[in-house]
Design a protein around this motif. Sequence first.
Motif, mmCIF file in Angstrom:
data_model
loop_
_atom_site.group_PDB
_atom_site.id
_atom_site.type_symbol
_atom_site.label_atom_id
_atom_site.label_comp_id
_atom_site.label_asym_id
_atom_site.label_seq_id
_atom_site.Cartn_x
_atom_site.Cartn_y
_atom_site.Cartn_z
ATOM 1 N N UNK A 73 4.744 7.947 6.763
ATOM 2 C CA UNK A 73 5.156 8.804 7.876
ATOM 3 C C UNK A 73 4.044 9.790 8.216
ATOM 4 N N UNK A 74 3.425 10.367 7.188
ATOM 5 C CA UNK A 74 2.318 11.302 7.423
ATOM 6 C C UNK A 74 1.140 10.588 8.076
ATOM 7 N N UNK B 10 -0.576 11.649 11.637
ATOM 8 C CA UNK B 10 -2.003 11.956 11.723
ATOM 9 C C UNK B 10 -2.707 11.040 12.720
ATOM 10 N N UNK B 11 -2.356 9.750 12.683
ATOM 11 C CA UNK B 11 -2.988 8.803 13.602
ATOM 12 C C UNK B 11 -2.741 9.203 15.048
ATOM 13 N N UNK C 95 -6.531 8.370 16.206
ATOM 14 C CA UNK C 95 -7.046 7.269 15.395
ATOM 15 C C UNK C 95 -6.011 6.148 15.311
ATOM 16 N N UNK C 96 -5.806 5.512 16.431
ATOM 17 C CA UNK C 96 -4.833 4.426 16.523
ATOM 18 C C UNK C 96 -5.578 3.130 16.830
ATOM 19 N N UNK D 25 6.703 -10.885 0.837
ATOM 20 C CA UNK D 25 6.485 -10.311 2.170
ATOM 21 C C UNK D 25 5.969 -8.875 2.075
ATOM 22 N N UNK D 26 4.902 -8.604 2.825
ATOM 23 C CA UNK D 26 4.331 -7.268 2.914
ATOM 24 C C UNK D 26 4.235 -6.880 4.388
ATOM 25 N N UNK D 27 4.552 -5.622 4.682
ATOM 26 C CA UNK D 27 4.345 -5.078 6.014
ATOM 27 C C UNK D 27 3.124 -4.160 5.966
ATOM 28 N N UNK D 28 2.300 -4.257 6.995
ATOM 29 C CA UNK D 28 1.029 -3.537 7.029
ATOM 30 C C UNK D 28 1.085 -2.463 8.098
ATOM 31 N N UNK D 29 0.980 -1.213 7.675
ATOM 32 C CA UNK D 29 0.933 -0.087 8.604
ATOM 33 C C UNK D 29 -0.540 0.283 8.810
ATOM 34 N N UNK D 30 -1.035 0.014 10.002
ATOM 35 C CA UNK D 30 -2.432 0.294 10.342
ATOM 36 C C UNK D 30 -2.416 1.392 11.398
ATOM 37 N N UNK D 31 -2.804 2.604 11.006
ATOM 38 C CA UNK D 31 -2.637 3.744 11.907
ATOM 39 C C UNK D 31 -1.173 3.941 12.212
ATOM 40 N N UNK D 32 -0.807 3.796 13.496
ATOM 41 C CA UNK D 32 0.591 3.943 13.901
ATOM 42 C C UNK D 32 1.226 2.600 14.237
#
Length: 307
Positions: free
Chosen positions: A10-11, A15-16, A21-22, A169-176
């Motif tokens: 969430x942080x 920040x993104x 920085x998205x 299964x993995x979810x990838x959070x890249x920036x927002x």
Amino acid sequence: MTDPILLRAIAQIAEARSTGRVPVVRSFFDEATFTASHVVHDPVSKKAAIIDSVLDFDQASGRTSHASADAIIAHVREAGLDVEWQIETHAHADHLSAAPYLIEVLGGKLVIGRDITTVQTVFGGIFNEDARFARDGSQFDQLVADGDRFTLGNIAITVLHTPGHTPACMSWLIGDALFVGDTLFMPDYGTARADFPGGDARTLFRSIRRLLALPPETRLFLCHDYKAPGRDTFAWESSIGAQREQNIHVHDTVEEDAFVAMREARDATLGMPRLILPSIQVNMRGGHFPEPEANGTRYLKLPLDIL
């Protein structure tokens, strides 16, 4: 909220968005397998990741081709991107990965969730693989776990373990931007099946609820679309807010037991994916085909009366 990994995620989103920085996302849809692959890059450094690529495969002839992957290559070159990561959200059962071909041309480290070893053990038995098939994930450059953190140029990455569809299964959070693989579909289509070996509907519900605790403005990129009834175009981008409000299977008012009952009843009516047998054999090897036999030809197996 007591989940420290989710709090960090969430942080990261906040920040993104506050710093700009998205990532830039360009998606490529393969209608033959209903798969959306994504090229994600940092617009400042031009560092890029390719997520869930597709190798074209004609099952009737056993021939492979690279039109889908070549479209990604053309985009990467035209945009002047430097590929750091080749990401698999899980071992797909509906298309073959083009990661080895893309790595040969563009580079990048191949990564997947560390529970791929569970998938390799289960399907290594189903396909009666001999000792030459390693079940330790060594076909991949890196195995990731819940909460692992990376960067894509100047953009932060957090990896979230979201089992249920498969254990890996993995979810990838890249920036927002969140890339969830098969875990969620567009709100009008619902959620992934959970009846593959190692899958579980209750686990899937809890994984989705974890994702839905992210900010509603979080961009969501999906791996598949099948056009829900009444919709004429394919779509693969949503948001956490839209899923919470509108997902027909798992919106905010759906309780866990009701979801499990629905998902298990629905899964019981579904046939196996058309390409599951070739896909799993290749994808559990990091996109590589089995070793050639004495005549120099590679073969895929067709186990009878198992799945």
